[in-house]
Design an enzyme around this catalytic site. Structure first.
Site, short mmCIF file in Angstrom:
data_model
loop_
_atom_site.label_atom_id
_atom_site.label_comp_id
_atom_site.label_asym_id
_atom_site.label_seq_id
_atom_site.Cartn_x
_atom_site.Cartn_y
_atom_site.Cartn_z
N ALA A 67 8.66 7.12 -3.51
CA ALA A 67 10.06 7.42 -4.52
C ALA A 67 9.99 6.13 -5.81
CB ALA A 67 11.12 7.07 -3.64
N ALA A 68 9.74 5.04 -5.38
CA ALA A 68 9.56 3.78 -6.27
C ALA A 68 8.60 4.14 -7.66
CB ALA A 68 9.40 2.59 -5.78
N GLY A 79 5.19 3.21 4.61
CA GLY A 79 6.73 3.17 4.94
C GLY A 79 7.74 2.40 4.38
N LEU A 80 7.38 1.90 2.99
CA LEU A 80 8.28 1.18 2.27
C LEU A 80 8.78 1.92 0.94
CD1 LEU A 80 6.25 -2.34 2.66
CD2 LEU A 80 8.28 -1.72 3.84
N GLY A 81 8.73 3.36 1.36
CA GLY A 81 9.05 3.94 -0.02
C GLY A 81 8.39 3.91 -1.17
N PRO A 97 0.68 -1.22 -0.25
CA PRO A 97 0.02 -0.08 -0.10
C PRO A 97 0.69 1.11 -0.01
CG PRO A 97 -0.69 -1.54 1.71
CD PRO A 97 0.67 -1.97 1.01
N ASP A 156 15.84 7.74 -0.15
CA ASP A 156 14.96 6.78 -0.82
C ASP A 156 15.04 6.84 -2.45
OD1 ASP A 156 13.68 6.46 1.66
OD2 ASP A 156 11.78 6.68 0.95
O1 PMV Z 1 8.47 7.22 4.88
P1 PMV Z 1 9.56 6.77 4.21
O2 PMV Z 1 9.74 5.16 4.73
O3 PMV Z 1 9.61 6.84 2.89
O4 PMV Z 1 10.82 7.14 4.89
C1 PMV Z 1 11.44 8.55 5.16
C2 PMV Z 1 12.68 8.27 5.65
C3 PMV Z 1 13.10 9.66 6.58
O5 PMV Z 1 14.21 9.65 6.94
C4 PMV Z 1 12.22 9.72 7.58
C5 PMV Z 1 13.06 10.88 5.61
C6 PMV Z 1 14.16 10.97 4.64
O6 PMV Z 1 13.89 12.05 3.88
O7 PMV Z 1 14.81 10.43 4.73
#
Ligand code: PMV
Length: 319
Positions: free
Chosen positions: A113-114, A108-110, A104, A154
């Site tokens: 960005a992917a 929290g798995l990027g 989903p 990311d």
């Molecule tokens: O929410 P995620 O899994 O894309 O992680 C963000 C990572 C942070 O370190 C909190 C923010 C960043 O820009 O690196």
């Protein structure tokens, strides 16, 4: 410039942060792994000037003149991103964009960005261009729309793939590949989506209110991350697990964990995990665990969305 293809498909891996999240925004090192849960993006040229977006969760369309880059809704970010990528080629094409994600958005798995990296690869490939540096820069710009001031970690991992140490340095970034052979993880999605930008803003507030304490935390994070690089080299997974727990405790002190994430870490540790921690921004999202007996862990956590992830070697690619 005219496109050389009428359609194109690309994919990019999602990721986990093993060590150093949040402090990586403030120039401390982090360790990230790309995982074999890839986001696929298909694009095809339309003969009008609309962007039509289709995902498993929603369907939206917009005239390219109506895109409002100030809106932070996911679909709008994708449209703005597509528009900006096409502008690099002086092009104002209409596009069908189809996105397929195995995890989903907001877990929290990027995923953001992917998605941006796969979108950039698919669109630039319409012009016969596949340039990882360019895709990284386009993905970083897209992440800025979402997070304001992202570390760049990311975008870096979903473009390069593998296991890397990442550090924001000026004027560029340091991306150091690490060896990983037989490493994989159990990933547990808490079921709670969240906006990374909100949590990153809370951390910034904590840093502004209490700079001395933040510095203590940041130095601790750096120490844990650098130790992790050493134990990874030795394949000492017991010690790696202990460092993950220390990192989780640190993130808890920073205020980015919550009861559910702590509970998931506890369940993992009570069921034979060598280590476990929240991964990414926290406040929801996912927990990552390192385990020898993965079946025991999968069974103990079967009420959650849980899976074993291997490290993805490729990074962004054309399909
Ligand atoms: O929410 P995620 O899994 O894309 O992680 C963000 C990572 C942070 O370190 C909190 C923010 C960043 O820009 O690196």
């Amino acid at each position: 410039m005219k496109p050389l293809k009428i359609s194109s498909k690309a994919s990019a891996p999602t990721k986990v942060i093993l060590f150093g999240e949040h402090f990586v925004v403030y120039d401390k090192p982090a360790i990230l792994a790309a995982i074999n849960k890839r986001i696929y993006v298909d694009v095809s040229i339309r003969n009008d000037n609309k962007f039509v977006l289709h995902t498993d969760e929603f369907h939206e369309e917009i005239g390219i003149n109506d895109i409002d880059s100030s809106k932070t809704k996911l679909s709008n970010i994708i449209f703005t991103n597509a528009y900006n990528i096409l502008s690099e080629f002086d092009s104002r094409l209409g596009l069908n964009i189809s996105i397929r994600t195995p995890v989903p958005f907001g877990s929290g798995l990027g995923t953001s960005a992917a998605t941006s990296a796969a979108l950039a690869a698919a669109i630039t490939n319409l012009f016969n261009v596949f340039d990882k540096r360019k895709i990284f820069l386009l993905t970083l710009e897209a992440e800025k729309m979402i997070h304001g001031k992202p570390s760049g970690a990311d975008p870096a991992i979903c473009v390069t793939g593998g296991l890397v140490m990442f550090r924001k340095t000026k004027p560029d970034m340091l991306i150091m590949p690490l060896e990983f052979e037989d490493l994989n993880f159990v990933i547990i999605y808490s079921g709670d989506n969240r906006f990374t930008s909100n949590i990153v803003n809370n951390v910034k507030k904590m840093k502004d209110d209490n700079p001395d304490l933040f510095e203590v935390f940041a130095n601790k994070s750096e120490e844990i991350t650098l130790d992790a690089i050493q134990v990874l080299k030795k394949k000492d997974y017991e010690s790696l697990g202990s460092l993950m727990i220390r990192n989780h405790e640190l993130l808890k002190s920073l205020g980015v964990s919550n009861e559910k994430l702590d509970r998931l870490v506890e369940i993992a540790m009570n069921n034979g995990a060598l280590g476990a921690k929240l991964t990414g921004a926290g406040g929801g999202g996912s927990v990552i665990a390192l385990a020898r007996d993965k079946d025991r862990l999968l069974n103990a956590l079967k009420d959650y969305q849980v899976f074993v992830a291997d490290i993805d070697k490729d990074g962004v690619r054309i399909e």
